[in-house]
Motif scaffolding. Structure first.
Motif, PDB file in Angstrom:
ATOM      1  N   VAL A 121      79.330 -56.154 -15.810  1.00 51.81           N
ATOM      2  CA  VAL A 121      78.090 -55.667 -16.424  1.00 51.81           C
ATOM      3  C   VAL A 121      77.469 -54.520 -15.625  1.00 51.81           C
ATOM      4  O   VAL A 121      76.956 -53.557 -16.183  1.00 51.81           O
ATOM      5  CB  VAL A 121      77.088 -56.834 -16.561  1.00 51.81           C
ATOM      6  CG1 VAL A 121      75.764 -56.348 -17.122  1.00 51.81           C
ATOM      7  CG2 VAL A 121      77.665 -57.922 -17.454  1.00 51.81           C
TER       8      VAL A 121
ATOM      9  N   ILE B  36      78.785 -60.497 -20.528  1.00 51.22           N
ATOM     10  CA  ILE B  36      77.426 -61.024 -20.391  1.00 51.22           C
ATOM     11  C   ILE B  36      77.373 -62.483 -20.828  1.00 51.22           C
ATOM     12  O   ILE B  36      76.727 -63.324 -20.185  1.00 51.22           O
ATOM     13  CB  ILE B  36      76.436 -60.176 -21.204  1.00 51.22           C
ATOM     14  CG1 ILE B  36      76.321 -58.776 -20.601  1.00 51.22           C
ATOM     15  CG2 ILE B  36      75.057 -60.843 -21.250  1.00 51.22           C
ATOM     16  CD1 ILE B  36      75.473 -57.824 -21.405  1.00 51.22           C
TER      17      ILE B  36
ATOM     18  N   SER C 232      71.927 -55.257 -23.766  1.00 44.13           N
ATOM     19  CA  SER C 232      72.330 -56.255 -22.768  1.00 44.13           C
ATOM     20  C   SER C 232      71.275 -57.350 -22.654  1.00 44.13           C
ATOM     21  O   SER C 232      71.599 -58.534 -22.487  1.00 44.13           O
ATOM     22  CB  SER C 232      72.538 -55.588 -21.404  1.00 44.13           C
ATOM     23  OG  SER C 232      73.560 -54.622 -21.453  1.00 44.13           O
TER      24      SER C 232
ATOM     25  N   LEU D 226      71.553 -61.396 -23.372  1.00 48.75           N
ATOM     26  CA  LEU D 226      71.093 -62.445 -22.464  1.00 48.75           C
ATOM     27  C   LEU D 226      70.177 -63.446 -23.183  1.00 48.75           C
ATOM     28  O   LEU D 226      70.191 -64.643 -22.879  1.00 48.75           O
ATOM     29  CB  LEU D 226      70.369 -61.826 -21.268  1.00 48.75           C
ATOM     30  CG  LEU D 226      71.271 -61.105 -20.264  1.00 48.75           C
ATOM     31  CD1 LEU D 226      70.434 -60.370 -19.228  1.00 48.75           C
ATOM     32  CD2 LEU D 226      72.207 -62.091 -19.578  1.00 48.75           C
TER      33      LEU D 226
ATOM     34  N   PHE E 109      74.069 -51.261 -18.817  1.00 45.36           N
ATOM     35  CA  PHE E 109      73.094 -52.348 -18.920  1.00 45.36           C
ATOM     36  C   PHE E 109      71.834 -51.787 -19.561  1.00 45.36           C
ATOM     37  O   PHE E 109      71.039 -51.106 -18.911  1.00 45.36           O
ATOM     38  CB  PHE E 109      72.800 -52.922 -17.533  1.00 45.36           C
ATOM     39  CG  PHE E 109      72.102 -54.240 -17.565  1.00 45.36           C
ATOM     40  CD1 PHE E 109      72.816 -55.406 -17.736  1.00 45.36           C
ATOM     41  CD2 PHE E 109      70.719 -54.317 -17.433  1.00 45.36           C
ATOM     42  CE1 PHE E 109      72.175 -56.640 -17.772  1.00 45.36           C
ATOM     43  CE2 PHE E 109      70.070 -55.541 -17.464  1.00 45.36           C
ATOM     44  CZ  PHE E 109      70.798 -56.702 -17.641  1.00 45.36           C
TER      45      PHE E 109
END
Length: 306
Positions: free
Chosen positions: A141, A102, A152, A156, A148
């Protein structure tokens, strides 16, 4: 051998990614047995002490920041704090390779940010290579699957913080030593950990855990210094894609240390990512040769065959 700014930036980035990934492995193991805030504080104290010794060894007599750099340092420090806490929270809950995958969206995000905020030129070939590399990240991912989840999303968010941190780093004055930036970063992260102890209890630390924290501290220092140097030389569009090298280390360490061997799609995505990084480097090498040849023709000097 003479290296271009972009080549030096690539080398610095590759070293930074290796050291950060080893640090991540240590911290993932440690936070399974220690509260997160306690781990941050112990590592932070070790890191700060070592950085101060390094500054003294380099002959630095102060860590004074010029007025022009203070506002930038404030933004960079705030972004570093946000990136640290969100990354470590995700690290406790996710496989190392998945989290690293990620984080590999950073080159695309940083390059776009540099093009928009700093007006740096990014050609279509570089953008295509980075986009293909990001497609490799998506293979790993696999959004929409069980891999996910909310963590996750936290990862991000960490990516967004790092983009702000890296773009701010590029705007520091050239006379500001990288170790000074690292010292202020370490102070801020350690204070953040101390504030977290208000809601988490202190746990006795075993010698083995302390040794892992010491290892994490050494790797973090090297990572701090090399990431700052990487972002201060060369073009972001060339240097940033070599963040992808962290994924190779994450897959290897995740397998050897945490017995988490990646699946076929993860390996395919990693191969795509590595290929795009190599393409970017080769493209930069070709451009540099053309520039050298053009300059030589203008000055009437010949360039040696290589």
């Amino acid at each position: 051998m003479t290296f271009t700014d972009n080549t030096r930036g690539i080398i610095f980035m590759a070293v930074a990614m290796a050291t950060f990934t080893v640090n991540d492995s240590f911290m993932k193991a440690v936070t399974q047995v220690l509260p997160l805030s306690e781990a941050i504080v112990i590592r932070g104290v070790m890191t700060l002490a070592a950085l101060l010794v390094l500054a003294w060894a380099m002959g630095m007599k102060s860590i004074w920041i010029s007025p022009d750099d203070r506002a930038l340092l404030g933004w960079r420090t705030a972004a570093e704090l946000g990136a640290t806490i969100t990354f470590l929270l995700a690290l406790r809950q996710m496989p190392l390779a998945n989290l690293s995958a990620i984080m590999q969206s950073l080159p695309l995000a940083v390059t776009l940010g540099a093009a928009i905020a700093l007006k740096e030129p990014v050609g279509w070939r570089r953008m295509t290579a980075i986009a293909v590399g990001f497609a490799g990240v998506l293979l790993i991912v696999r959004p929409g699957t069980d891999g996910f989840n909310i963590w996750s999303v936290v990862a991000l968010i960490s990516v967004a913080f790092v983009v702000v941190r890296d773009l701010t780093t590029r705007q520091f004055s050239t006379g500001l030593p990288s170790v000074t930036i690292a010292i202020y970063t370490s102070i801020a992260v350690t204070l953040m950990g101390l504030s977290g102890l208000a809601i988490e209890e202190w746990t006795p630390v075993e010698p083995q855990v302390l040794a892992m924290l010491a290892g994490a501290s050494v790797m973090l220092i090297l990572g701090y210094l090399f990431i700052v140097m990487a972002m201060r030389v060369g073009d972001v569009g060339v240097v940033a894609p070599f963040r992808y090298s962290a994924l190779i280390w994450a897959i290897l360490l995740g397998w050897l240390v945490f017995d988490d061997f990646p699946r076929g799609l993860t390996l395919l995505g990693a191969a795509i990512i590595v290929a795009t990084g190599l393409y970017t480097y080769l493209r930069e090498h070709q451009l540099q040769r053309r520039i050298s040849a053009s300059r030589a023709s203008l000055t009437g000097t010949a360039t040696p065959d290589r």
